[in-house]
Design a protein around this motif. Structure first.
Motif, PDB file in Angstrom:
ATOM      1  N   UNK A 138     -16.673 -38.000 -17.810  1.00 18.42           N
ATOM      2  CA  UNK A 138     -16.963 -36.627 -18.965  1.00 18.42           C
ATOM      3  C   UNK A 138     -16.624 -35.634 -18.580  1.00 18.42           C
ATOM      4  N   UNK A 139     -16.086 -35.079 -20.170  1.00 22.24           N
ATOM      5  CA  UNK A 139     -15.340 -33.773 -20.125  1.00 22.24           C
ATOM      6  C   UNK A 139     -15.286 -32.054 -20.152  1.00 22.24           C
ATOM      7  N   UNK A 140     -14.396 -32.006 -19.795  1.00 28.14           N
ATOM      8  CA  UNK A 140     -15.068 -30.482 -19.701  1.00 28.14           C
ATOM      9  C   UNK A 140     -14.929 -29.390 -20.678  1.00 28.14           C
ATOM     10  N   UNK A 141     -16.002 -28.308 -21.033  1.00 29.62           N
ATOM     11  CA  UNK A 141     -16.157 -27.693 -21.988  1.00 29.62           C
ATOM     12  C   UNK A 141     -15.225 -26.471 -21.958  1.00 29.62           C
ATOM     13  N   UNK A 142     -14.293 -26.465 -22.535  1.00 29.59           N
ATOM     14  CA  UNK A 142     -13.149 -24.946 -21.808  1.00 29.59           C
ATOM     15  C   UNK A 142     -13.927 -23.751 -22.150  1.00 29.59           C
ATOM     16  N   UNK A 143     -14.885 -23.545 -22.766  1.00 23.86           N
ATOM     17  CA  UNK A 143     -15.832 -23.005 -23.139  1.00 23.86           C
ATOM     18  C   UNK A 143     -17.055 -22.242 -22.197  1.00 23.86           C
ATOM     19  N   UNK A 144     -16.608 -23.325 -20.914  1.00 22.80           N
ATOM     20  CA  UNK A 144     -17.342 -22.720 -20.613  1.00 22.80           C
ATOM     21  C   UNK A 144     -16.889 -22.123 -19.408  1.00 22.80           C
ATOM     22  N   UNK A 145     -15.768 -21.870 -19.434  1.00 23.72           N
ATOM     23  CA  UNK A 145     -15.068 -21.197 -18.180  1.00 23.72           C
ATOM     24  C   UNK A 145     -15.082 -19.614 -18.775  1.00 23.72           C
ATOM     25  N   UNK A 146     -15.232 -19.197 -20.117  1.00 21.37           N
ATOM     26  CA  UNK A 146     -15.604 -18.104 -20.794  1.00 21.37           C
ATOM     27  C   UNK A 146     -16.717 -17.604 -21.048  1.00 21.37           C
ATOM     28  N   UNK A 147     -17.832 -18.106 -20.595  1.00 21.75           N
ATOM     29  CA  UNK A 147     -19.650 -17.928 -20.274  1.00 21.75           C
ATOM     30  C   UNK A 147     -19.661 -17.376 -18.738  1.00 21.75           C
ATOM     31  N   UNK A 148     -20.071 -15.449 -18.974  1.00 20.47           N
ATOM     32  CA  UNK A 148     -19.942 -15.046 -17.791  1.00 20.47           C
ATOM     33  C   UNK A 148     -18.619 -14.238 -17.272  1.00 20.47           C
ATOM     34  N   UNK A 149     -17.737 -14.898 -18.248  1.00 18.41           N
ATOM     35  CA  UNK A 149     -16.427 -13.951 -18.444  1.00 18.41           C
ATOM     36  C   UNK A 149     -16.072 -12.933 -18.120  1.00 18.41           C
ATOM     37  N   UNK A 150     -15.919 -11.818 -17.323  1.00 19.51           N
ATOM     38  CA  UNK A 150     -15.205 -10.496 -16.973  1.00 19.51           C
ATOM     39  C   UNK A 150     -13.431 -10.251 -17.292  1.00 19.51           C
ATOM     40  N   UNK A 151     -13.037  -9.394 -17.882  1.00 19.73           N
ATOM     41  CA  UNK A 151     -12.170  -8.235 -18.119  1.00 19.73           C
ATOM     42  C   UNK A 151     -11.934  -7.700 -17.464  1.00 19.73           C
ATOM     43  N   UNK A 152     -10.938  -7.366 -16.794  1.00 21.19           N
ATOM     44  CA  UNK A 152      -9.972  -6.292 -15.874  1.00 21.19           C
ATOM     45  C   UNK A 152      -8.314  -5.953 -16.462  1.00 21.19           C
ATOM     46  N   UNK A 153      -8.454  -5.119 -17.226  1.00 20.68           N
ATOM     47  CA  UNK A 153      -7.364  -4.360 -16.988  1.00 20.68           C
ATOM     48  C   UNK A 153      -6.923  -3.403 -16.082  1.00 20.68           C
ATOM     49  N   UNK A 154      -5.803  -3.353 -15.416  1.00 20.69           N
ATOM     50  CA  UNK A 154      -4.602  -2.532 -14.822  1.00 20.69           C
ATOM     51  C   UNK A 154      -3.575  -1.989 -15.161  1.00 20.69           C
ATOM     52  N   UNK A 155      -2.956  -0.809 -14.530  1.00 20.12           N
ATOM     53  CA  UNK A 155      -1.845  -0.408 -15.288  1.00 20.12           C
ATOM     54  C   UNK A 155      -1.829   1.297 -14.345  1.00 20.12           C
ATOM     55  N   UNK A 156      -0.453   0.249 -13.676  1.00 23.51           N
ATOM     56  CA  UNK A 156       0.102   1.529 -12.667  1.00 23.51           C
ATOM     57  C   UNK A 156       0.800   2.898 -13.244  1.00 23.51           C
ATOM     58  N   UNK A 157       0.714   3.855 -12.236  1.00 25.71           N
ATOM     59  CA  UNK A 157       2.205   4.536 -13.308  1.00 25.71           C
ATOM     60  C   UNK A 157       2.721   4.935 -12.180  1.00 25.71           C
ATOM     61  N   UNK A 158       3.716   5.711 -11.701  1.00 24.48           N
ATOM     62  CA  UNK A 158       4.424   6.246 -11.142  1.00 24.48           C
ATOM     63  C   UNK A 158       5.360   7.636 -11.665  1.00 24.48           C
ATOM     64  N   UNK A 159       5.913   8.586 -10.463  1.00 22.56           N
ATOM     65  CA  UNK A 159       6.940   9.698 -11.085  1.00 22.56           C
ATOM     66  C   UNK A 159       7.363  10.708  -9.939  1.00 22.56           C
ATOM     67  N   UNK A 160       7.792  11.200  -9.910  1.00 20.02           N
ATOM     68  CA  UNK A 160       8.608  11.898  -8.791  1.00 20.02           C
ATOM     69  C   UNK A 160       7.334  12.819  -8.384  1.00 20.02           C
ATOM     70  N   UNK A 161       6.285  13.154  -8.508  1.00 17.06           N
ATOM     71  CA  UNK A 161       5.603  14.030  -8.661  1.00 17.06           C
ATOM     72  C   UNK A 161       3.761  13.389  -7.826  1.00 17.06           C
ATOM     73  N   UNK A 162       3.801  12.401  -8.847  1.00 16.82           N
ATOM     74  CA  UNK A 162       3.145  11.377  -8.049  1.00 16.82           C
ATOM     75  C   UNK A 162       2.649  10.285  -8.644  1.00 16.82           C
ATOM     76  N   UNK A 163       1.769   9.490  -8.070  1.00 21.55           N
ATOM     77  CA  UNK A 163       1.435   8.017  -8.440  1.00 21.55           C
ATOM     78  C   UNK A 163      -0.327   8.036  -8.101  1.00 21.55           C
ATOM     79  N   UNK A 164      -0.031   6.427  -9.355  1.00 22.41           N
ATOM     80  CA  UNK A 164      -1.400   6.974  -9.779  1.00 22.41           C
ATOM     81  C   UNK A 164      -2.202   5.179  -9.940  1.00 22.41           C
ATOM     82  N   UNK A 165      -3.221   5.391 -10.905  1.00 23.13           N
ATOM     83  CA  UNK A 165      -3.332   3.721 -11.405  1.00 23.13           C
ATOM     84  C   UNK A 165      -4.058   3.996 -12.349  1.00 23.13           C
ATOM     85  N   UNK A 166      -4.776   2.944 -13.082  1.00 21.91           N
ATOM     86  CA  UNK A 166      -6.337   3.347 -13.992  1.00 21.91           C
ATOM     87  C   UNK A 166      -6.719   1.854 -14.048  1.00 21.91           C
ATOM     88  N   UNK A 167      -7.899   1.522 -13.889  1.00 21.85           N
ATOM     89  CA  UNK A 167      -8.393   0.049 -14.704  1.00 21.85           C
ATOM     90  C   UNK A 167      -9.917   0.508 -15.222  1.00 21.85           C
TER      91      UNK A 167
END
Length: 127
Positions: free
Chosen positions: A1-30
């Motif tokens: 039985x062949x797997x359906x590649x779209x099956x993995x996409x059902x209910x898929x959440x997408x997380x985007x992350x980005x970190x940042x650092x400078x002299x006085x502080x560091x943080x991130x967003x998501x």
């Protein structure tokens, strides 16, 4: 039985992350949009000095932890950090102690998900 590649996409959440650092502080967003079109957005300000890569790891760990508590089963995380993505996917070897600790933490979260992908995105596309 062949797997359906779209099956993995059902209910898929997408997380985007980005970190940042400078002299006085560091943080991130998501940003964590659900498949049902509602979105969680977080801005994190760290009480400690972090490099850009450490800030990326922190954002990834926080995002995955939130997703775990929401009982998300399938998630695709994107980051513009070549190092973080390469380590998370096993393409690189952790040479620094701090990077190895972050990697172990992310690996410990993997079991909470049926699907967990970490993708590299160009910095200008990382929203």
């Amino acid at each position: 039985m062949e797997e359906d590649p779209l099956e993995d996409e059902k209910g898929l959440w997408k997380l985007s992350v980005d970190g940042s650092s400078c002299i006085s502080w560091s943080g991130a967003g998501l940003v964590l949009p659900s498949p049902d079109a509602w979105t969680l957005e977080y801005a994190l300000r760290f009480g400690f000095k972090a490099t850009n890569n450490e800030a990326e790891w922190e954002a990834l760990i926080v995002g995955l932890t939130i997703a775990k508590h929401l009982e998300v089963r399938k998630i695709e995380a994107s980051s513009d950090s070549q190092l973080v993505v390469g380590l998370a996917n096993g393409e690189y070897e952790a040479r620094e102690y701090s990077m190895a600790k972050y990697l172990v933490h992310v690996q410990s979260l993997k079991s909470a998900f049926q699907v967990l992908r970490v993708l590299k995105v160009p910095r200008e596309e990382n929203v």
